[in-house]
Design an enzyme around this catalytic site. Structure first.
Site, mmCIF file in Angstrom:
data_model
loop_
_atom_site.group_PDB
_atom_site.id
_atom_site.type_symbol
_atom_site.label_atom_id
_atom_site.label_comp_id
_atom_site.label_asym_id
_atom_site.label_seq_id
_atom_site.Cartn_x
_atom_site.Cartn_y
_atom_site.Cartn_z
ATOM 1 N N LYS A 1 49.657 72.213 47.577
ATOM 2 C CA LYS A 1 50.846 71.402 47.295
ATOM 3 C C LYS A 1 52.077 72.269 47.552
ATOM 4 O O LYS A 1 52.529 73.030 46.697
ATOM 5 C CB LYS A 1 50.876 70.933 45.836
ATOM 6 C CG LYS A 1 51.935 69.863 45.623
ATOM 7 C CD LYS A 1 52.536 69.850 44.252
ATOM 8 C CE LYS A 1 53.596 70.871 44.057
ATOM 9 N NZ LYS A 1 54.801 70.716 44.887
ATOM 10 N N GLU B 1 52.419 84.755 41.539
ATOM 11 C CA GLU B 1 53.428 85.586 42.215
ATOM 12 C C GLU B 1 54.779 85.007 41.812
ATOM 13 O O GLU B 1 55.151 83.922 42.265
ATOM 14 C CB GLU B 1 53.255 85.505 43.743
ATOM 15 C CG GLU B 1 51.868 85.815 44.264
ATOM 16 C CD GLU B 1 51.530 87.296 44.154
ATOM 17 O OE1 GLU B 1 52.435 88.107 43.897
ATOM 18 O OE2 GLU B 1 50.347 87.633 44.304
ATOM 19 N N CYS C 1 61.788 86.522 46.873
ATOM 20 C CA CYS C 1 61.349 87.081 45.593
ATOM 21 C C CYS C 1 61.553 88.585 45.534
ATOM 22 O O CYS C 1 61.842 89.134 44.488
ATOM 23 C CB CYS C 1 59.882 86.735 45.364
ATOM 24 S SG CYS C 1 58.812 87.273 46.705
HETATM 25 P P1 NAD Z 1 59.256 76.663 41.050
HETATM 26 O O1 NAD Z 1 58.414 77.360 40.057
HETATM 27 O O2 NAD Z 1 60.263 75.709 40.561
HETATM 28 O O3 NAD Z 1 58.359 75.846 42.101
HETATM 29 C C1 NAD Z 1 57.339 76.447 42.842
HETATM 30 C C2 NAD Z 1 56.245 75.430 43.112
HETATM 31 O O4 NAD Z 1 55.682 75.028 41.865
HETATM 32 C C3 NAD Z 1 56.730 74.143 43.790
HETATM 33 O O5 NAD Z 1 55.749 73.709 44.698
HETATM 34 C C4 NAD Z 1 56.860 73.184 42.625
HETATM 35 O O6 NAD Z 1 56.726 71.837 43.018
HETATM 36 C C5 NAD Z 1 55.689 73.605 41.762
HETATM 37 N N1 NAD Z 1 55.838 73.259 40.341
HETATM 38 C C6 NAD Z 1 56.985 73.090 39.641
HETATM 39 N N2 NAD Z 1 56.693 72.774 38.358
HETATM 40 C C7 NAD Z 1 55.343 72.740 38.252
HETATM 41 C C8 NAD Z 1 54.433 72.471 37.193
HETATM 42 N N3 NAD Z 1 54.876 72.178 35.958
HETATM 43 N N4 NAD Z 1 53.115 72.524 37.437
HETATM 44 C C9 NAD Z 1 52.648 72.836 38.669
HETATM 45 N N5 NAD Z 1 53.471 73.087 39.716
HETATM 46 C C10 NAD Z 1 54.796 73.046 39.514
HETATM 47 O O7 NAD Z 1 59.925 77.830 41.913
HETATM 48 P P2 NAD Z 1 60.997 77.667 43.071
HETATM 49 O O8 NAD Z 1 62.331 77.569 42.445
HETATM 50 O O9 NAD Z 1 60.588 76.642 44.019
HETATM 51 O O10 NAD Z 1 60.839 79.068 43.830
HETATM 52 C C11 NAD Z 1 61.652 80.131 43.576
HETATM 53 C C12 NAD Z 1 60.963 81.112 42.652
HETATM 54 O O11 NAD Z 1 59.779 81.576 43.258
HETATM 55 C C13 NAD Z 1 61.800 82.345 42.412
HETATM 56 O O12 NAD Z 1 61.740 82.700 41.061
HETATM 57 C C14 NAD Z 1 61.144 83.388 43.272
HETATM 58 O O13 NAD Z 1 61.372 84.710 42.843
HETATM 59 C C15 NAD Z 1 59.712 82.987 43.205
HETATM 60 N N6 NAD Z 1 58.945 83.506 44.345
HETATM 61 C C16 NAD Z 1 58.065 84.518 44.122
HETATM 62 C C17 NAD Z 1 57.356 85.072 45.188
HETATM 63 C C18 NAD Z 1 56.397 86.228 44.955
HETATM 64 O O14 NAD Z 1 55.623 86.530 45.859
HETATM 65 N N7 NAD Z 1 56.416 86.872 43.818
HETATM 66 C C19 NAD Z 1 57.531 84.568 46.475
HETATM 67 C C20 NAD Z 1 58.426 83.524 46.670
HETATM 68 C C21 NAD Z 1 59.125 82.996 45.587
#
Ligand code: NAD
Length: 540
Positions: free
Chosen positions: A204, A277, A311
């Site tokens: 997803k 991650e 990230c």
């Molecule tokens: P997010 O957590 O809002 O969303 C990420 C994914 O999770 C999306 O597909 C979203 O639809 C899904 N999601 C949201 N709520 C959910 C729930 N309750 N249950 C299951 N899935 C759910 O994050 P974002 O704002 O889209 O991404 C940015 C964040 O991701 C930043 O904090 C960034 O640092 C982090 N990030 C980390 C890495 C890493 O490798 N550590 C890489 C890229 C991004």
């Protein structure tokens, strides 16, 4: 849209080169047939769609079909059937498909990059990092498949008489939930080792960037992976993500720390494993012996790649007092010279933020810091004249703990710079807060920098580089300590997470019980003597 443009500009940022054939403000971008060929891959029966727009010009990009819980159930049924057959294929076959994917991704990079840029608004050179990362990951796992997955011999308890082997058994169907910031590679890279290990995947991707992820699914099929092995569903994380977690055998999540904690709890309820991650507030240390010009160049990439929506990008910088003024002058000059533009062309140094929400978050962090006394050394303004969600690369000084951008992840092109007097203090400040994802150290003394790296509580530390050295070295694990994550992608850990280890021991001649009429007491004595002998012989 976002808050009005603040008036505290720190310096000019110029628009990138303009090519009329690729005019970013042209009415529409993608052929509807092309979009349809991608969205058709989503398993969705609700009839509902969600419209997404391009951050390049605000124009509609696609109507994304939305999946229901029943669709997710169907995706798992198909994936399980495909996985049963897939797990019986040879490792060499699976590895060969990965190597084919490597070639496909490099051959089709223009198409991939165009789609990423239209969906995310990032600069073309930052979009290039995505097919690059997939090619690296595919080649690495394709070439090292046997090293990670072959059955391994282990020491048996009785030398020569207990033969022990460890098999790597696929978990089954892995759920992958991915973010929007690197929409192609984040949707795909963690799935490649899962497939190689014999699993199927239900993924997803984030709702804002489904198309790049769907192109990834298409390329997997073109490389020869069975179609049903890789299922794509779409919809809000709280609904569709939860449906996935309730059915998967393992979850690989990349996203925010807040969501990661929710997912960990749901996985715990089902006793399934997960890798998380998550976010970071990454520090970069510039030591007094750093090459100032190289450090300033690296700092620009560290803070402003993908407009800071990365990230592992740096949001806190600690600079040695002795070089602070000279370094900051160079860093600010390089930042102010960056070309900024929402464009499909090569040549812009930084592109757009993804959305109005993301722009609002960045504006809030900077404006709040400035209102509380922070100084803007470069940037500091939204640039609606260049694109709906553009924001200048921004350097702040005088940031204090009462400001949100001191400890909270901005996830935008904003870095706070601080002086330090001694290195122990710099390390202690770098270790403040709850995150522990990535750090960078600039110094001409590699040995000293490595000593400091060992004291930094981050999962990756780059010396004389921002993040690319660790991120692209896919033989080594990548992930976060503390609230930046659990588990690792890449390397052995990145593939073993998708397997169960199964120990098989074959016993010959003797048994683990008294033999030949021996009493229990005599048996205990013989075993005790045996243990002492083994230690004397140096056996593990
Ligand atoms: P997010 O957590 O809002 O969303 C990420 C994914 O999770 C999306 O597909 C979203 O639809 C899904 N999601 C949201 N709520 C959910 C729930 N309750 N249950 C299951 N899935 C759910 O994050 P974002 O704002 O889209 O991404 C940015 C964040 O991701 C930043 O904090 C960034 O640092 C982090 N990030 C980390 C890495 C890493 O490798 N550590 C890489 C890229 C991004």
């Amino acid at each position: 849209m976002s808050a009005p443009t603040p008036s505290h500009a720190g310096g000019p940022v110029v628009e990138g080169p303009h090519d009329p054939e690729h005019d970013p403000r042209a009415a529409y971008a993608l052929e509807p047939e092309y979009v349809d060929s991608l969205t058709r891959r989503i398993l969705a029966s609700s009839g509902e769609t969600r419209q997404v727009h391009s951050p390049i010009n605000g124009a509609p990009l696609a109507n994304i079909p939305q999946s229901t819980d029943r669709d997710v159930a169907e995706a798992f049924d198909r994936a399980r059937r495909a996985q049963a057959a897939w797990a019986r294929t040879s490792l060499d076959h699976r590895a060969a498909l990965l190597l084919r994917l490597h070639d496909l991704v490099l051959d089709r990079q223009d198409e991939i990059i165009d789609l990423i840029v239209w969906e995310s608004g990032k600069a073309r050179k930052h979009a290039f990092d995505e097919p690059l990362h997939i090619a690296l990951t595919a080649r690495y796992y394709g070439r090292t498949a046997h090293e990670h997955l072959d059955t391994q011999r282990k020491l048996g308890v009785v030398p020569g008489l207990t033969r022990v082997e460890v098999n790597r058994v696929a978990k089954g169907v892995v759920g992958i939930i991915s973010p929007w910031n690197y929409p192609f590679t984040m949707a795909l890279c963690d799935g490649l080792p899962a497939l190689l290990a014999g699993n199927a995947v239900v993924t997803k991707p984030d709702s804002q960037t489904m198309l790049s992820a769907l192109l990834g699914a298409q390329l997997l099929e073109e490389a020869g992976f069975p179609k049903d092995l890789w299922q794509v569903v779409a919809g809000p994380g709280s609904k569709v993500g939860t449906s996935i977690i309730s059915r998967a055998d393992y979850i690989c999540f990349t996203g925010s720390t807040a969501t990661g904690k929710l997912i960990a709890k749901q996985c715990a309820d089902r006793l399934i494993g997960c890798s998380l991650e998550l976010g970071g507030k990454n520090p970069i240390l510039v030591l007094r012996d750093a090459d100032i010009e190289k450090a300033a160049e690296g700092a620009v990439r560290a803070a402003f790649s993908n407009a800071g929506q990365l990230c592992v990008s740096m949001e806190r910088m600690f600079v040695a007092d002795a070089i602070y003024d000279r370094f900051l002058e160079r860093f600010a000059a390089r930042t102010q010279a960056m070309t900024l533009g929402a464009s499909l062309d090569w040549g812009t140094d930084m592109g757009s933020l993804i959305s109005a929400d993301q722009l609002d978050a960045v504006v809030h962090h900077v404006d709040e810091a400035v209102a509380k006394g922070a100084r803007v050394r470069a940037g500091g303004r939204a640039r609606p004249d260049l694109g709906p969600f553009m924001y200048e690369p921004t350097i702040l000084e005088g940031v204090t703990p009462d400001m949100a951008c001191f400890g909270d992840e901005t996830f935008g092109p904003v870095i706070s710079v601080y002086r330090f007097h001694d290195e122990a203090d710099a390390v202690a400040r770098a270790n403040e807060g709850q995150y522990g994802l990535n750090a960078s150290i600039y110094s001409q003394d590699g040995k000293r920098a490595r000593e400091l790296a060992a004291q930094i509580k981050c999962g990756t530390v780059n010396i004389n580089e921002a993040f690319g050295a660790t991120f692209a070295s896919v033989d080594s694990p990548m992930g976060g300590m503390r609230e930046s994550g659990m588990g690792r992608r890449q390397g052995s850990e990145g593939i073993h997470r998708y397997t169960e280890s199964q120990s098989v021991a074959t016993q010959r001649l003797i048994r683990f019980a008294p033999m030949l009429g021996m009493s229990d007491a005599a048996y205990a004595k013989v075993m005790t003597a045996n243990l002492r002998l083994m230690k004397k012989l140096g056996r593990a």
